[in-house]
Design an enzyme around this catalytic site. Structure first.
Site, PDB file in Angstrom:
ATOM      1  N   PHE A 192       0.809  -1.217   0.000  1.00 12.52           N
ATOM      2  CA  PHE A 192       0.000   0.000   0.000  1.00 12.52           C
ATOM      3  C   PHE A 192       0.844   1.269   0.000  1.00 12.52           C
ATOM      4  O   PHE A 192       0.419   2.307   0.476  1.00 12.52           O
ATOM      5  CB  PHE A 192      -0.991  -0.007   1.184  1.00 12.52           C
ATOM      6  CG  PHE A 192      -1.608  -1.354   1.406  1.00 12.52           C
ATOM      7  CD1 PHE A 192      -2.490  -1.882   0.479  1.00 12.52           C
ATOM      8  CD2 PHE A 192      -1.259  -2.133   2.502  1.00 12.52           C
ATOM      9  CE1 PHE A 192      -3.029  -3.147   0.656  1.00 12.52           C
ATOM     10  CE2 PHE A 192      -1.803  -3.396   2.680  1.00 12.52           C
ATOM     11  CZ  PHE A 192      -2.688  -3.906   1.749  1.00 12.52           C
TER      12      PHE A 192
ATOM     13  N   ILE B  43     -11.749  -1.827 -18.051  1.00 14.14           N
ATOM     14  CA  ILE B  43     -11.359  -2.730 -16.969  1.00 14.14           C
ATOM     15  C   ILE B  43     -10.738  -3.968 -17.609  1.00 14.14           C
ATOM     16  O   ILE B  43     -11.388  -4.691 -18.361  1.00 14.14           O
ATOM     17  CB  ILE B  43     -12.578  -3.100 -16.111  1.00 14.14           C
ATOM     18  CG1 ILE B  43     -13.177  -1.831 -15.488  1.00 14.14           C
ATOM     19  CG2 ILE B  43     -12.191  -4.110 -15.038  1.00 14.14           C
ATOM     20  CD1 ILE B  43     -12.206  -1.005 -14.668  1.00 14.14           C
TER      21      ILE B  43
ATOM     22  N   GLY C   4      -0.278  -7.226  -4.804  1.00 19.56           N
ATOM     23  CA  GLY C   4      -1.581  -7.832  -4.569  1.00 19.56           C
ATOM     24  C   GLY C   4      -2.670  -7.540  -5.580  1.00 19.56           C
ATOM     25  O   GLY C   4      -3.566  -8.358  -5.758  1.00 19.56           O
TER      26      GLY C   4
ATOM     27  N   THR D 153     -10.108  -9.219 -10.742  1.00 20.23           N
ATOM     28  CA  THR D 153      -9.147  -8.611  -9.823  1.00 20.23           C
ATOM     29  C   THR D 153      -9.466  -7.138  -9.587  1.00 20.23           C
ATOM     30  O   THR D 153      -9.227  -6.621  -8.492  1.00 20.23           O
ATOM     31  CB  THR D 153      -7.706  -8.763 -10.340  1.00 20.23           C
ATOM     32  OG1 THR D 153      -7.632  -8.235 -11.664  1.00 20.23           O
ATOM     33  CG2 THR D 153      -7.274 -10.214 -10.362  1.00 20.23           C
TER      34      THR D 153
ATOM     35  N   LYS E 195      -7.251   3.201 -17.336  1.00 23.50           N
ATOM     36  CA  LYS E 195      -6.684   4.196 -16.440  1.00 23.50           C
ATOM     37  C   LYS E 195      -6.321   3.461 -15.142  1.00 23.50           C
ATOM     38  O   LYS E 195      -6.362   2.242 -15.101  1.00 23.50           O
ATOM     39  CB  LYS E 195      -7.705   5.304 -16.182  1.00 23.50           C
ATOM     40  CG  LYS E 195      -8.172   5.996 -17.471  1.00 23.50           C
ATOM     41  CD  LYS E 195      -8.858   7.335 -17.231  1.00 23.50           C
ATOM     42  CE  LYS E 195     -10.328   7.202 -16.949  1.00 23.50           C
ATOM     43  NZ  LYS E 195     -11.044   8.505 -16.929  1.00 23.50           N
ATOM     44  N   GLY E 196      -5.976   4.200 -14.092  1.00 24.17           N
ATOM     45  CA  GLY E 196      -5.567   3.535 -12.846  1.00 24.17           C
ATOM     46  C   GLY E 196      -6.746   3.297 -11.925  1.00 24.17           C
ATOM     47  O   GLY E 196      -7.799   3.917 -12.067  1.00 24.17           O
TER      48      GLY E 196
ATOM     49  N   GLU F  75      -5.782   3.821  -6.345  1.00 26.40           N
ATOM     50  CA  GLU F  75      -5.974   4.959  -5.432  1.00 26.40           C
ATOM     51  C   GLU F  75      -7.449   5.366  -5.355  1.00 26.40           C
ATOM     52  O   GLU F  75      -7.990   5.574  -4.275  1.00 26.40           O
ATOM     53  CB  GLU F  75      -5.132   6.170  -5.862  1.00 26.40           C
ATOM     54  CG  GLU F  75      -3.744   5.863  -6.402  1.00 26.40           C
ATOM     55  CD  GLU F  75      -2.817   5.165  -5.440  1.00 26.40           C
ATOM     56  OE1 GLU F  75      -2.966   5.345  -4.221  1.00 26.40           O
ATOM     57  OE2 GLU F  75      -1.940   4.405  -5.900  1.00 26.40           O
TER      58      GLU F  75
END
Lengths: 742, 201
Positions: free
Chosen positions: A240, A629, A467, A634, A701-702, A705
């Site tokens: 993290f 996605i 993870g 996951t 994209k990410g 966060e």
């Protein structure tokens, strides 16, 4: 029995089998012969000078090999502040130089490493050191220190528009927010095994989010070439953010192993994990927001202070989202850091933005009540059509779709506009929502693709996975690109000898590494087409560019009967395998001429007991615009994890200090509360799942966060809706709720 | 703090205070506190033990201070059982001793003489996974995977102990197994699925 598992049309997590059978090998678990164990002895004062260390008794204890401290630490090139010619050492170790000098900079600082044959012997001997100190005065109390403006570093500031806009706003809210120190606390303890194979060559098994970055750091420490350092991190047990840099265990293990000429393992204890691997800094924020009578924002003033250590400056993007998440002509931000005599903070999931969005999204919620507007409608009213800070158009922004779906799934229509007015079975009911946003960047990466004689594809890059499921996502990208079944593709990571990959952090891995995988597959397809035309008679007169790669072979687009498998093609071409190493360059938002961000919107239902003020989160709907996605399986898990993290931030997590001694008082899972099984509500995940057309060729994209950012505010807003009380000091506890004013 | 001496009533001391293992495991909590005075057990006593691990008979001479967890991980190489805290607070080291779940960091190796230990490595029968392992994969009940072995061993015990009749019950039984990645919902789904399937665990 209710079951929330959603079937997905893809295979399981790529490394799931290793993880459920116990075969997954984490840093401390590598078998190394002739291994010695090192344990840290840590300071029992917060600041001062070590006057003496008496190792006599410990050295005599059974199994003890060496005790390393500043007194006998070998000269380490990377510890030298200056080179021989007196100039600054450009390869100096980043961070505190453990075992280097007699300075104590924070309570619990490692000051000696006891190395013994076994862990039990090292632990027993570590109790025998006699250390004397010359204490100095120190300061660990953030909330006291921040009241003296002279103690903070000069601010970084940003301003646009006219301040009078805010002054003349029809409605205003003004609130102060505090967030305590939160600690990553991954389940795997930080660990390093260092094995020197030659005077200038070593292998290091380490818990790291970046094998290449760790390789470079160790190479600089010993002034040896990068290629002489091999870093293995094939499995990382959560991080993290806490394994984005190398903490004391890394140099200590390497130095000790070199000094005693034997492999050494250093594992931090759980209490040490709370002090020696970074944390989300403590913060104080003031957020002022003004709107006209229709709800249009006219001014946002966001001021923040967060702590750093006395020996390093750590800053994060705490005020950044306030500048661009909503349309607003006047925005003013001011951020300062405040040094204290504590260890250095670092990036923790949703760094900065998670703290900032708690203040921003709580304030917008409060404003919605002043305006008597639905908080979602207020956000739609202030939707930013383009990024108001950079003035660039969004590469994509589907926040409005998140609002629509979130409202439907949580039954937003049941939300009472008047706080405290709805009850269920004697409990107060509240609904709340809040947004999250984070930059969606892409950096450099390199991937090697090896098509083997049997037609299987092996992809390789020197990344690690803490993870989220990098291996799964990368094999999925290759599978879709090559139309090759997933079981024929594997992804090898966790070894610095593989082609250089990025450090896993900042929600960039899928975008960065996925692009390299995509480009490697494209290059592979080109090679296969050429190989087919050159070696297979049936393809001889065809235009290579028209050939189709699918199902593990090459076929002619005009005649689907003409097909050769990749394995046969390699055989005909007389190639034992086909190997391509592909680089992918990073791009900045400016280069893309677009603002690139991921967005999330979280919806929460809570119950609050009117007598005890116990808070029960009963339902969460979390929605995200993270582009395409890649792996729904996951990605969904990552979102669920963000919700759990958000629950921790909102209701439980707080590192506490005894300011009389400077010691942490709750450095264990008994003292530092984290969310447990019974704290978890029914959670529904929804993705916009529309490819971003600009950021990269894969459209992703990410996610890491934004899964977390905004959640604490959504929970706080739901608690307000239930009770009419707003808690601005995290975590929200029944005690604080009792004392909170409206 | 009491001055411990290993020469007098050592076995008695160990039996009475298995918490002493935790003292050695977490020296940072105690070291150099002025009141602490521990005499180093030099040389540390060793004892012979025999135990069965996943059906395999193991004989060893062990340091009397070593926990079952560290014995498995550091000496035998059974690293499937994870160390998350060494303080009995996180559940990562849960395994089965004589069929009952136990935090293996909270029991000394020597306390397990003659006992039957089952770890995550022993669940599968060749390539055939245990139903709980299958369900964990199907429900994606993991991210980093570090808490997973403990969750699986606890999940099996949850069903064996008859405490998997609804989600609330499962959540309460599993409260000692921390997952920082936040796979909780999928873990409960996995346990519920196995329970519903009626398969023998």
């Amino acid at each position: 029995m209710e079951n929330n598992w959603l079937p997905v049309n893809e295979g399981p997590r790529a490394d799931a089998l290793d993880k459920v059978t116990g075969k997954a090998t984490y840093a401390a678990e590598h078998r190394v012969s002739n291994l010695a164990h090192g344990v840290f002895v840590c300071s029992t004062i917060a600041k001062g000078i070590i006057q003496s260390i008496d190792e006599a008794a410990a050295l005599k204890a059974e199994g003890v090999i060496d005790i390393i401290s500043y007194k006998n630490c070998p000269a380490i090139p990377g510890y030298a502040p200056q080179l021989a010619d007196g100039t600054r050492n450009p390869k100096q170790w980043w961070g505190m130089k453990v075992l280097y000098d007699n300075q104590v900079r924070f309570y619990g600082q490692p000051i000696a490493l006891v190395v013994a044959e076994t862990l039990e012997q090292a632990n027993a001997a570590s109790l025998l050191l006699k250390i004397t100190y010359q204490k100095e005065s120190f300061e660990t109390d953030f909330n006291l220190a921040r009241k003296d403006p002279s103690k903070a570093k000069p601010p970084s500031t940003y301003s646009r528009g006219n301040a009078s806009n805010y002054e003349q706003a029809a409605v205003k809210v003004d609130g102060e927010f505090t967030i305590p120190i939160e600690v990553h606390s991954p389940m795997e303890l930080q660990a390093t095994i260092a094995v020197w194979e030659a005077e200038d060559k070593l292998t290091v098994y380490d818990k790291t989010q970046g094998p290449k970055a760790t390789q470079g750091a160790i190479a600089r420490l010993f002034n040896i070439p990068d290629k002489n350092v091999r870093v293995i991190a094939d499995y990382v047990g959560g991080a993290f953010g806490n394994a984005l840099r190398n903490w004391h265990n890394v140099p200590a293990a390497c130095i000790a192993a070199k000094k005693i000429n034997r492999p050494v393992k250093v594992i931090l204890t759980r209490p040490q994990m709370f002090n020696l691997t970074g944390y989300r800094p403590q913060s104080w924020q003031q957020l002022k927001i003004g709107a006209d009578a229709t709800g249009k924002f006219v001014g946002i003033i966001h001021t923040a202070i967060s702590n750093t250590s006395r020996y390093e400056e750590f800053r994060e993007g705490i005020v950044n989202a306030s500048r661009f998440l909503y349309a607003c002509d006047y925005v003013d931000t001011n951020y300062r850091i405040l040094p204290l005599d504590v260890s250095t903070p670092t990036w923790m999931r949703g760094p900065g933005e998670a703290s900032g969005c708690f203040a921003l999204e709580s304030s917008i919620d409060q404003l919605s009540y002043v305006l008597n507007m639905d908080p979602v409608e207020l956000r739609i009213k202030n939707f930013a059509e383009k990024n108001p800070e950079s003035k660039l158009p969004w590469s994509s922004n589907y926040l409005k779709e998140c609002y629509d779906k979130g409202r439907t799934l949580i039954n937003w229509a049941n939300r009472p506009q008047k706080p405290g007015s709805l009850q269920e079975n004697g409990w107060l009911v509240g609904y709340g929502m809040a947004n999250g946003v984070f930059g969606a960047g892409r950096s450099q990466a390199s991937v090697r693709a090896i098509l083997q004689a049997n037609g299987n594809l092996v992809l390789q890059s020197a990344v690690s996975d803490m993870g989220p499921g990098t291996t799964t996502a990368m094999t999925k990208i290759a599978s879709e690109n090559l139309l090759l079944p997933l079981d024929k593709i594997s992804f090898k990571l966790g070894d610095s000898e593989l082609p250089p990959g990025p450090t896993q952090g900042g929600s960039t891995t899928t975008s960065t590494l996925g692009t390299a995988v995509y480009l490697a597959c494209e290059a592979l397809k080109k090679s296969l087409r050429t190989l087919a035309v050159e070696n297979v008679p049936a393809f001889k007169n065809l235009d290579a560019s028209t050939l189709v790669i699918k199902e593990g072979g090459v076929s002619a687009s005009i005649d689907k009967e003409v097909f050769i498998s990749n394995a046969d093609l390699l055989k005909l071409g007389n190639k034992p395998f086909l190997e391509i190493t592909q680089d992918s360059q990073g791009t900045s938002a400016m280069e893309l001429k677009h603002a690139t961000n991921s967005f999330s919107s979280h919806f929460v239902k809570v119950l609050v007991n009117p007598k005890t003020l116990k808070i029960k989160i009963t339902e969460v709907v979390t929605t995200a615009d993270a582009g395409k996605i890649i792996s729904e399986n996951t990605a969904r898990s990552q979102m669920l994890g963000g919700v759990v993290g958000g629950i921790g931030m909102a209701l439980f997590e707080e590192l506490k200090f005894d300011h009389y001694t400077g010691a942490i008082t709750n450095a264990s899972f008994a003292g530092y509360q984290v969310p447990l099984h019974p704290d978890i509500p029914k959670t529904t995940v929804w993705f916009v799942n529309k490819p971003d057309p600009i950021i990269n060729p894969i459209g992703a994209k990410g996610l890491g966060e934004i899964a977390f950012i905004g959640l604490a505010a959504a929970i706080a807003n739901a608690v307000y809706n239930a009770t009419g009380k707003r808690v601005r000091n995290l975590p929200i506890t029944p005690e604080k709720l009792k004392e909170a004013k409206i | 703090m009491q001055k411990y001496c290993y020469n007098n009533g050592r076995r008695d001391f160990i039996r009475k205070a298995s918490f002493s293992a935790a003292l050695y495991a977490i020296p940072s909590l105690l070291v150099h506190a002025e009141s602490v005075s521990l005499i180093a057990p030099t040389p540390a006593p060793k004892e012979k033990i025999k135990l069965s691990i996943n059906g395999k008979e193991i004989s060893a001479e062990v340091d009397t201070r070593i926990t079952l967890l560290d014995f498995l991980r550091e000496q035998l190489g059974y690293t499937g059982t994870k160390k998350g805290c060494g303080m009995g607070q996180c559940g990562a080291c849960i395994l089965h001793i004589n069929g009952k779940r136990m935090n293996s960091c909270q029991t000394l190796a020597i306390h397990n003489n003659g006992k039957t230990i089952e770890t995550v490595e022993g669940l599968a029968n060749g390539d055939t996974l245990h139903p709980m392992q299958e369900a964990f994969i199907k429900c994606d009940a993991m991210q980093c995977g570090y808490c997973t072995p403990g969750q699986i061993m606890s999940g099996i015990a949850c069903i064996r102990d008859g405490r998997a009749n609804n989600r609330d019950e499962i959540q309460r039984y599993m409260a000692g197994n921390i997952c920082r990645c936040g796979a909780y919902q999928n873990i409960v789904d996995a346990i519920a699925q196995v329970k519903e399937s009626g398969k023998t665990v």
